[in-house]
Design a protein around this motif. Structure first.
Motif, PDB file in Angstrom:
ATOM      1  N   MET A   1      49.793  28.979  43.863  1.00  0.00           N
ATOM      2  CA  MET A   1      49.790  30.015  42.852  1.00  0.00           C
ATOM      3  C   MET A   1      50.265  31.321  43.496  1.00  0.00           C
ATOM      4  SD  MET A   1      46.757  31.399  40.307  1.00  0.00           S
ATOM      5  CE  MET A   1      45.453  31.097  41.441  1.00  0.00           C
ATOM      6  N   LEU A   2      51.111  32.039  42.782  1.00  0.00           N
ATOM      7  CA  LEU A   2      51.658  33.306  43.251  1.00  0.00           C
ATOM      8  C   LEU A   2      50.583  34.392  43.190  1.00  0.00           C
ATOM      9  CD1 LEU A   2      54.402  34.450  44.172  1.00  0.00           C
ATOM     10  CD2 LEU A   2      54.859  35.019  41.790  1.00  0.00           C
ATOM     11  N   SER A   3      50.491  35.214  44.211  1.00  0.00           N
ATOM     12  CA  SER A   3      49.520  36.311  44.237  1.00  0.00           C
ATOM     13  C   SER A   3      49.944  37.389  43.246  1.00  0.00           C
ATOM     14  CB  SER A   3      49.438  36.915  45.638  1.00  0.00           C
ATOM     15  OG  SER A   3      50.647  37.587  45.948  1.00  0.00           O
ATOM     16  N   ALA A   4      49.026  38.301  42.925  1.00  0.00           N
ATOM     17  CA  ALA A   4      49.369  39.427  42.051  1.00  0.00           C
ATOM     18  C   ALA A   4      50.446  40.274  42.717  1.00  0.00           C
ATOM     19  CB  ALA A   4      48.131  40.259  41.740  1.00  0.00           C
ATOM     20  N   VAL A  40      46.451  44.514  35.216  1.00  0.00           N
ATOM     21  CA  VAL A  40      46.499  44.200  36.647  1.00  0.00           C
ATOM     22  C   VAL A  40      45.331  43.290  37.017  1.00  0.00           C
ATOM     23  CG1 VAL A  40      46.476  45.148  38.995  1.00  0.00           C
ATOM     24  CG2 VAL A  40      47.790  46.315  37.206  1.00  0.00           C
ATOM     25  N   ALA A  41      44.175  43.489  36.382  1.00  0.00           N
ATOM     26  CA  ALA A  41      43.022  42.616  36.637  1.00  0.00           C
ATOM     27  C   ALA A  41      43.317  41.185  36.196  1.00  0.00           C
ATOM     28  CB  ALA A  41      41.784  43.148  35.922  1.00  0.00           C
ATOM     29  N   VAL A  42      43.966  41.047  35.045  1.00  0.00           N
ATOM     30  CA  VAL A  42      44.346  39.714  34.558  1.00  0.00           C
ATOM     31  C   VAL A  42      45.250  39.033  35.582  1.00  0.00           C
ATOM     32  CG1 VAL A  42      45.650  38.488  32.764  1.00  0.00           C
ATOM     33  CG2 VAL A  42      44.031  40.277  32.108  1.00  0.00           C
ATOM     34  N   CYS A  43      46.203  39.781  36.112  1.00  0.00           N
ATOM     35  CA  CYS A  43      47.113  39.231  37.119  1.00  0.00           C
ATOM     36  C   CYS A  43      46.365  38.877  38.406  1.00  0.00           C
ATOM     37  CB  CYS A  43      48.236  40.233  37.384  1.00  0.00           C
ATOM     38  SG  CYS A  43      49.616  39.528  38.311  1.00  0.00           S
ATOM     39  N   LEU A  44      45.450  39.728  38.814  1.00  0.00           N
ATOM     40  CA  LEU A  44      44.660  39.435  40.016  1.00  0.00           C
ATOM     41  C   LEU A  44      43.829  38.165  39.846  1.00  0.00           C
ATOM     42  CD1 LEU A  44      43.663  43.062  40.988  1.00  0.00           C
ATOM     43  CD2 LEU A  44      44.748  41.413  42.532  1.00  0.00           C
ATOM     44  N   HIS A  45      43.435  37.872  38.620  1.00  0.00           N
ATOM     45  CA  HIS A  45      42.676  36.641  38.361  1.00  0.00           C
ATOM     46  C   HIS A  45      43.585  35.421  38.207  1.00  0.00           C
ATOM     47  CE1 HIS A  45      38.446  37.731  38.235  1.00  0.00           C
ATOM     48  NE2 HIS A  45      38.808  38.900  37.732  1.00  0.00           N
ATOM     49  N   GLU A 122      42.484  40.051  46.538  1.00  0.00           N
ATOM     50  CA  GLU A 122      43.648  40.604  47.247  1.00  0.00           C
ATOM     51  C   GLU A 122      43.354  42.000  47.803  1.00  0.00           C
ATOM     52  OE1 GLU A 122      47.580  39.874  45.595  1.00  0.00           O
ATOM     53  OE2 GLU A 122      46.700  38.433  44.198  1.00  0.00           O
ATOM     54  N   GLY A 123      42.101  42.189  48.225  1.00  0.00           N
ATOM     55  CA  GLY A 123      41.704  43.445  48.852  1.00  0.00           C
ATOM     56  C   GLY A 123      41.376  44.574  47.891  1.00  0.00           C
ATOM     57  N   LEU A 124      41.372  44.301  46.587  1.00  0.00           N
ATOM     58  CA  LEU A 124      41.122  45.333  45.589  1.00  0.00           C
ATOM     59  C   LEU A 124      39.894  44.995  44.745  1.00  0.00           C
ATOM     60  CD1 LEU A 124      44.805  45.788  44.335  1.00  0.00           C
ATOM     61  CD2 LEU A 124      43.557  47.243  45.941  1.00  0.00           C
ATOM     62  N   PRO A 125      39.078  46.009  44.405  1.00  0.00           N
ATOM     63  CA  PRO A 125      37.933  45.761  43.526  1.00  0.00           C
ATOM     64  C   PRO A 125      38.421  45.550  42.093  1.00  0.00           C
ATOM     65  CG  PRO A 125      38.102  48.110  43.981  1.00  0.00           C
ATOM     66  CD  PRO A 125      39.168  47.425  44.804  1.00  0.00           C
ATOM     67  N   VAL A 126      37.925  44.514  41.455  1.00  0.00           N
ATOM     68  CA  VAL A 126      38.380  44.142  40.111  1.00  0.00           C
ATOM     69  C   VAL A 126      37.192  43.596  39.328  1.00  0.00           C
ATOM     70  CG1 VAL A 126      39.097  41.837  40.894  1.00  0.00           C
ATOM     71  CG2 VAL A 126      40.143  42.807  38.864  1.00  0.00           C
ATOM     72  N   GLU A 156      45.009  32.558  28.072  1.00  0.00           N
ATOM     73  CA  GLU A 156      45.676  32.153  29.314  1.00  0.00           C
ATOM     74  C   GLU A 156      44.688  32.015  30.469  1.00  0.00           C
ATOM     75  OE1 GLU A 156      48.631  30.989  29.567  1.00  0.00           O
ATOM     76  OE2 GLU A 156      49.332  31.565  27.578  1.00  0.00           O
ATOM     77  N   LEU A 157      43.717  32.932  30.560  1.00  0.00           N
ATOM     78  CA  LEU A 157      42.705  32.831  31.618  1.00  0.00           C
ATOM     79  C   LEU A 157      41.822  31.602  31.416  1.00  0.00           C
ATOM     80  CD1 LEU A 157      41.723  36.594  32.007  1.00  0.00           C
ATOM     81  CD2 LEU A 157      42.875  35.159  33.727  1.00  0.00           C
ATOM     82  N   ILE A 158      41.485  31.305  30.170  1.00  0.00           N
ATOM     83  CA  ILE A 158      40.690  30.107  29.873  1.00  0.00           C
ATOM     84  C   ILE A 158      41.431  28.860  30.351  1.00  0.00           C
ATOM     85  CG2 ILE A 158      39.877  28.599  28.004  1.00  0.00           C
ATOM     86  CD1 ILE A 158      39.164  31.200  26.446  1.00  0.00           C
TER      87      ILE A 158
END
Length: 189
Positions: A1-4, A40-45, A122-126, A156-158
């Motif tokens: 899976m590609l990172s954010a 951005v949170a959605v992408c981080l997840h 990825e090092g960020l609080p989310v 999509e997250l589900i």
């Protein structure tokens, strides 16, 4: 899976990712608790999705400290839009802990210092997955213009996380019926 980070690089949005990292470093450096929310949170997840800004959850009590830190670092405040812009054009908007997650919602945005609501990706609080889904549903229910985007993010997250009905117990009871409906949509039923 590609990172954010990889997703934003692929989309030509490295500046947005760099702004997310620099915003985090800036706020962390002055002791302001914060968490990334929305796109951005959605992408981080894990859902590779494009967005045009960074939304940060902060406490109202930290507003002055936050404003001073961003201004001192060269960010420009736009009072009409209620956002900061970097020299490169990246935009940061803020949501306030304790406020409603959506118009008329029972769900309140959590404190960014709440370890049960925030995780590090990825090092960020989310916002963690449950609080993110909860806030996306609450926001979508309160704003017809945002509903399709917010609900699509949840579907999509589900699907991506292979969530099932047992996940709803982690959500505020007011959004559980909508979660069940979105769960059915994610399954194509």
């Amino acid at each position: 899976m590609l990172s954010a980070k990889g997703t934003y690089s692929m989309l030509g949005k490295e500046t947005l990712w760099q702004a997310a990292e620099s915003s985090h470093a800036l706020l962390d450096g002055v002791g302001v608790s914060h968490a990334i929310v929305d796109g951005v949170a959605v992408c981080l997840h894990g859902y590779q999705r494009n967005t045009i800004d960074i939304d940060l959850l902060v406490r109202n009590d930290d507003s002055e400290k936050l404003r001073n830190a961003f201004t001192a670092s060269g960010w420009t405040w736009d009072a009409d839009q209620k956002q900061f812009s970097s020299e490169s054009g990246a935009v940061v908007q803020f949501l306030i802990a304790g406020e409603r997650a959506g118009r008329g919602a029972d769900v309140r945005l959590p404190d960014p210092d709440d370890a049960d609501s925030v995780t590090v990706l990825e090092g960020l609080p989310v916002l963690n997955l449950a609080r993110l889904i909860e806030s996306k549903i609450a926001c979508g229910q309160g704003d017809a213009r945002r509903m399709h985007k917010d609900f699509a993010d949840v579907v999509e997250l589900i699907a991506l996380k292979k969530l099932n009905r047992s996940f709803e117990r982690k959500l505020h009871q007011s959004v559980r019926p909508a979660f069940r409906e979105l769960l059915q949509n994610a399954r194509g039923k």
